[in-house]
Design a protein around this motif. Structure first.
Motif, PDB file in Angstrom:
ATOM      1  N   LEU A 239      23.641 -34.724  39.997  1.00 26.71           N
ATOM      2  CA  LEU A 239      23.395 -36.004  39.325  1.00 26.71           C
ATOM      3  C   LEU A 239      24.001 -35.987  37.930  1.00 26.71           C
ATOM      4  O   LEU A 239      23.769 -35.053  37.146  1.00 26.71           O
ATOM      5  N   ARG A 240      24.759 -37.021  37.616  1.00 24.69           N
ATOM      6  CA  ARG A 240      25.301 -37.192  36.277  1.00 24.69           C
ATOM      7  C   ARG A 240      25.015 -38.607  35.805  1.00 24.69           C
ATOM      8  O   ARG A 240      24.974 -39.545  36.613  1.00 24.69           O
ATOM      9  N   HIS A 241      24.821 -38.735  34.495  1.00 21.35           N
ATOM     10  CA  HIS A 241      24.409 -40.015  33.931  1.00 21.35           C
ATOM     11  C   HIS A 241      25.453 -40.544  32.964  1.00 21.35           C
ATOM     12  O   HIS A 241      25.957 -39.802  32.111  1.00 21.35           O
TER      13      HIS A 241
ATOM     14  N   ASN B  57      18.444 -36.725  45.742  1.00 24.00           N
ATOM     15  CA  ASN B  57      18.959 -35.420  46.168  1.00 24.00           C
ATOM     16  C   ASN B  57      18.208 -34.860  47.372  1.00 24.00           C
ATOM     17  O   ASN B  57      17.807 -33.694  47.405  1.00 24.00           O
ATOM     18  N   LYS B  58      18.050 -35.707  48.373  1.00 21.49           N
ATOM     19  CA  LYS B  58      17.322 -35.262  49.560  1.00 21.49           C
ATOM     20  C   LYS B  58      18.109 -34.249  50.385  1.00 21.49           C
ATOM     21  O   LYS B  58      17.535 -33.502  51.172  1.00 21.49           O
ATOM     22  N   SER B  59      19.419 -34.208  50.181  1.00 22.72           N
ATOM     23  CA  SER B  59      20.233 -33.209  50.883  1.00 22.72           C
ATOM     24  C   SER B  59      20.195 -31.858  50.171  1.00 22.72           C
ATOM     25  O   SER B  59      20.548 -30.836  50.751  1.00 22.72           O
TER      26      SER B  59
ATOM     27  N   LEU C  97      19.996 -44.742  36.329  1.00 22.99           N
ATOM     28  CA  LEU C  97      18.847 -43.845  36.418  1.00 22.99           C
ATOM     29  C   LEU C  97      18.343 -43.450  35.039  1.00 22.99           C
ATOM     30  O   LEU C  97      17.129 -43.468  34.774  1.00 22.99           O
ATOM     31  N   GLN C  98      19.249 -43.070  34.181  1.00 20.19           N
ATOM     32  CA  GLN C  98      18.913 -42.783  32.781  1.00 20.19           C
ATOM     33  C   GLN C  98      19.470 -43.972  32.003  1.00 20.19           C
ATOM     34  O   GLN C  98      20.594 -43.971  31.543  1.00 20.19           O
ATOM     35  N   ARG C  99      18.645 -44.989  31.841  1.00 19.88           N
ATOM     36  CA  ARG C  99      19.146 -46.303  31.440  1.00 19.88           C
ATOM     37  C   ARG C  99      19.280 -46.446  29.924  1.00 19.88           C
ATOM     38  O   ARG C  99      18.307 -46.317  29.179  1.00 19.88           O
ATOM     39  N   THR C 100      20.520 -46.730  29.483  1.00 21.13           N
ATOM     40  CA  THR C 100      20.761 -47.110  28.090  1.00 21.13           C
ATOM     41  C   THR C 100      21.507 -48.438  28.019  1.00 21.13           C
ATOM     42  O   THR C 100      21.627 -49.017  26.939  1.00 21.13           O
TER      43      THR C 100
END
Length: 245
Positions: A179-181, A172-174, A131-134
């Motif tokens: 969220l962790r990256h 995070n629809k619930s 998601l947070q792409r490196t």
């Protein structure tokens, strides 16, 4: 605290619009799927293959049986249900989701990320490097609890959520997901070493057969690409499919 059972589930199928049969293409003396599994095993975790019930995927199931890899066959389009049912059958508490079009995935990265995830001891955590792409596309993984997967399975209704497994979780629809990256200081997100087109296969074949990339660490592969711009350019123009495509 009881020890959690962690497993890597890789989704695999023979049908691909841009490169049919891609996971059984060969380079470096093995199929892409064999390379993928071999590198996943570097994580020191059990590996499971989730494929479809279609006869076209019989070769994947046959490979899994020959390689002594547990294989679950489920719905072609509802991949979320396939993951849930696979995790349920094998009693997994924590799932590492990967896709079989990543033949150069780095098992050591996954092992490190799993240790981070387990240290939080929180089933609401979702950890990913996508998601947070490196990292390059092709090193992707997601880690989440069976609880989050079950919740998604029971509540997701959108086609994109069913086809792509984790949008219900990572969007995070619930309302309860943390969220962790998983990132690195150096940005290598421009590199593409996933397998979806003939150009991707050309690059991966060259990396394996001329540079022994299947025997290198993730760091070494990133350095190799950094030092060889001509290799980067082979598939630099390829656009990743969007969700729902």
């Amino acid at each position: 605290m009881t020890t959690k059972k962690v497993g890597v589930i890789s989704q695999a199928r023979m049908t691909s619009t841009r490169l049919p049969g891609k996971v059984l293409l060969k380079a470096g003396g093995k199929t892409m799927l064999q390379h993928h599994v071999d590198r996943l095993r570097d994580a020191g975790l059990d590996v499971y293959i989730a494929t479809t019930q279609n006869t076209s995927d019989d070769p994947i199931a046959a490979y899994a049986a020959q390689a002594n890899i547990p294989c679950y066959r489920g719905d072609e389009h509802n991949v979320l249900s396939r993951f849930y049912e696979c995790a349920l059958r094998y009693g997994l508490d924590v799932i590492v989701r990967v896709t079989s079009d990543c033949p150069l995935i780095d098992g050591q990265l996954i092992a490190d990320a799993v240790q981070q995830y387990l240290a939080w001891d929180d089933e609401a955590v979702y950890l990913s490097n996508a998601l947070q792409r490196t990292f390059p596309r092709g090193f992707d993984f997601e880690i989440f609890s069976f609880g989050l997967l079950k919740e998604a399975f029971q509540n997701a209704t959108l086609t994109a959520d069913l086809e792509h497994v984790t949008p219900y979780i990572n969007q995070n629809k619930s309302g309860r997901v943390t969220l962790r990256h998983y990132t690195q200081d150096k940005d290598a997100s421009q590199f593409r070493i996933t397998l979806d087109t003939p150009e991707d296969f050309e690059l991966i074949s060259l990396l394996m057969e001329q540079h022994g990339a299947h025997k290198l660490s993730g760091d070494e592969i990133m350095l190799l690409l950094e030092n060889h711009p001509k290799l980067q350019n082979i598939n630099a123009h390829v656009e990743q499919k969007k969700l729902g495509e």
